[in-house]
Design a protein around this motif. Sequence first.
Motif, PDB file in Angstrom:
ATOM      1  N   GLU A 249      74.030 -42.688 -26.672  1.00  0.00           N
ATOM      2  CA  GLU A 249      73.657 -43.318 -25.409  1.00  0.00           C
ATOM      3  C   GLU A 249      74.054 -42.441 -24.220  1.00  0.00           C
ATOM      4  O   GLU A 249      73.287 -42.278 -23.272  1.00  0.00           O
ATOM      5  CB  GLU A 249      74.344 -44.687 -25.318  1.00  0.00           C
ATOM      6  CG  GLU A 249      73.719 -45.632 -24.339  1.00  0.00           C
ATOM      7  CD  GLU A 249      74.330 -47.019 -24.445  1.00  0.00           C
ATOM      8  OE1 GLU A 249      75.114 -47.370 -23.543  1.00  0.00           O
ATOM      9  OE2 GLU A 249      74.020 -47.736 -25.418  1.00  0.00           O
TER      10      GLU A 249
ATOM     11  N   ASP B 188      71.721 -39.419 -24.040  1.00  0.00           N
ATOM     12  CA  ASP B 188      70.428 -39.829 -23.506  1.00  0.00           C
ATOM     13  C   ASP B 188      70.508 -40.022 -21.998  1.00  0.00           C
ATOM     14  O   ASP B 188      69.630 -39.586 -21.255  1.00  0.00           O
ATOM     15  CB  ASP B 188      69.959 -41.123 -24.187  1.00  0.00           C
ATOM     16  CG  ASP B 188      68.598 -41.562 -23.697  1.00  0.00           C
ATOM     17  OD1 ASP B 188      67.638 -40.763 -23.791  1.00  0.00           O
ATOM     18  OD2 ASP B 188      68.490 -42.699 -23.202  1.00  0.00           O
ATOM     19  N   LEU B 189      71.573 -40.648 -21.538  1.00  0.00           N
ATOM     20  CA  LEU B 189      71.753 -40.878 -20.107  1.00  0.00           C
ATOM     21  C   LEU B 189      71.915 -39.559 -19.350  1.00  0.00           C
ATOM     22  O   LEU B 189      71.310 -39.368 -18.287  1.00  0.00           O
ATOM     23  CB  LEU B 189      72.965 -41.778 -19.868  1.00  0.00           C
ATOM     24  CG  LEU B 189      73.220 -42.218 -18.438  1.00  0.00           C
ATOM     25  CD1 LEU B 189      72.020 -42.952 -17.873  1.00  0.00           C
ATOM     26  CD2 LEU B 189      74.459 -43.096 -18.378  1.00  0.00           C
TER      27      LEU B 189
ATOM     28  N   GLN C   7      68.524 -38.017 -19.058  1.00  0.00           N
ATOM     29  CA  GLN C   7      67.701 -38.703 -18.064  1.00  0.00           C
ATOM     30  C   GLN C   7      68.111 -38.321 -16.641  1.00  0.00           C
ATOM     31  O   GLN C   7      67.251 -38.150 -15.773  1.00  0.00           O
ATOM     32  CB  GLN C   7      67.789 -40.225 -18.235  1.00  0.00           C
ATOM     33  CG  GLN C   7      67.000 -40.757 -19.411  1.00  0.00           C
ATOM     34  CD  GLN C   7      66.931 -42.269 -19.387  1.00  0.00           C
ATOM     35  OE1 GLN C   7      66.343 -42.849 -18.485  1.00  0.00           O
ATOM     36  NE2 GLN C   7      67.544 -42.902 -20.381  1.00  0.00           N
TER      37      GLN C   7
ATOM     38  N   GLN D 295      65.798 -49.175 -12.934  1.00  0.00           N
ATOM     39  CA  GLN D 295      65.937 -49.161 -14.381  1.00  0.00           C
ATOM     40  C   GLN D 295      65.033 -50.223 -14.992  1.00  0.00           C
ATOM     41  O   GLN D 295      64.988 -51.358 -14.516  1.00  0.00           O
ATOM     42  CB  GLN D 295      67.397 -49.432 -14.745  1.00  0.00           C
ATOM     43  CG  GLN D 295      67.836 -48.816 -16.021  1.00  0.00           C
ATOM     44  CD  GLN D 295      69.343 -48.883 -16.199  1.00  0.00           C
ATOM     45  OE1 GLN D 295      70.051 -49.543 -15.469  1.00  0.00           O
ATOM     46  NE2 GLN D 295      69.833 -48.187 -17.199  1.00  0.00           N
TER      47      GLN D 295
ATOM     48  N   ASP E   7      66.355 -50.142 -20.232  1.00  0.00           N
ATOM     49  CA  ASP E   7      67.359 -49.187 -19.748  1.00  0.00           C
ATOM     50  C   ASP E   7      66.818 -47.777 -19.552  1.00  0.00           C
ATOM     51  O   ASP E   7      67.553 -46.804 -19.673  1.00  0.00           O
ATOM     52  CB  ASP E   7      68.587 -49.153 -20.674  1.00  0.00           C
ATOM     53  CG  ASP E   7      69.329 -50.480 -20.675  1.00  0.00           C
ATOM     54  OD1 ASP E   7      69.312 -51.163 -19.639  1.00  0.00           O
ATOM     55  OD2 ASP E   7      69.916 -50.830 -21.712  1.00  0.00           O
TER      56      ASP E   7
ATOM     57  N   TRP F 178      65.483 -45.050 -16.943  1.00  0.00           N
ATOM     58  CA  TRP F 178      65.511 -44.774 -15.513  1.00  0.00           C
ATOM     59  C   TRP F 178      64.131 -44.341 -15.056  1.00  0.00           C
ATOM     60  O   TRP F 178      63.471 -43.537 -15.714  1.00  0.00           O
ATOM     61  CB  TRP F 178      66.553 -43.704 -15.190  1.00  0.00           C
ATOM     62  CG  TRP F 178      67.929 -44.287 -15.207  1.00  0.00           C
ATOM     63  CD1 TRP F 178      68.854 -44.175 -16.198  1.00  0.00           C
ATOM     64  CD2 TRP F 178      68.513 -45.119 -14.205  1.00  0.00           C
ATOM     65  NE1 TRP F 178      69.982 -44.887 -15.871  1.00  0.00           N
ATOM     66  CE2 TRP F 178      69.800 -45.474 -14.646  1.00  0.00           C
ATOM     67  CE3 TRP F 178      68.070 -45.601 -12.973  1.00  0.00           C
ATOM     68  CZ2 TRP F 178      70.655 -46.282 -13.904  1.00  0.00           C
ATOM     69  CZ3 TRP F 178      68.918 -46.404 -12.229  1.00  0.00           C
ATOM     70  CH2 TRP F 178      70.193 -46.734 -12.696  1.00  0.00           C
TER      71      TRP F 178
END
Length: 165
Positions: A15, A18-19, A22, A44, A48, A50
Amino acid sequence: MFTVKEKNRQELEEELNDLEFQIYRMQENMKDLSKDAKVLGIDQSKHDEWMIVSSIDDGQTCKIMLTDCKTAYRGKGCFSLVASYKDDAIHIGDIKGPPNHGFGSICMKYLKDIARDHNIPKVTGDIAKRDWNHVDRLIHFYEKHHFKVCIDHDTQSGSIKWVDL
């Protein structure tokens, strides 16, 4: 009873990766997108993801677009809402993109902001025969956003109206 599933270390790391990706992509996409449109903000989705919210507005037509932050911007967003200025209202002409991701809700929030910024008290639109295969979804969507929805089942058409109070 409501329970929250705890994530293990690997899920949390995935996670986070991935964030981070992004956020990096958001920086690049915003730089490129700002050459083509006015960047209104970021938001968002309900999954979830963006999204960069942008608009092209020539005073007659307003197009609100969403660009995801998982892929490179190549001159086109992944979702759009097109509306035109009509007397004392903004009239929604078309909404294009995949349903049930929360993209329409993001665009609607920004469209209402634009209406308020221009002192336009109403947002209107039509439900056409071509929309009839998903009319129940449209009714739910517009009612969720506080629109009055009028449907004529005989002619397979309808109208929507939101008034800012």
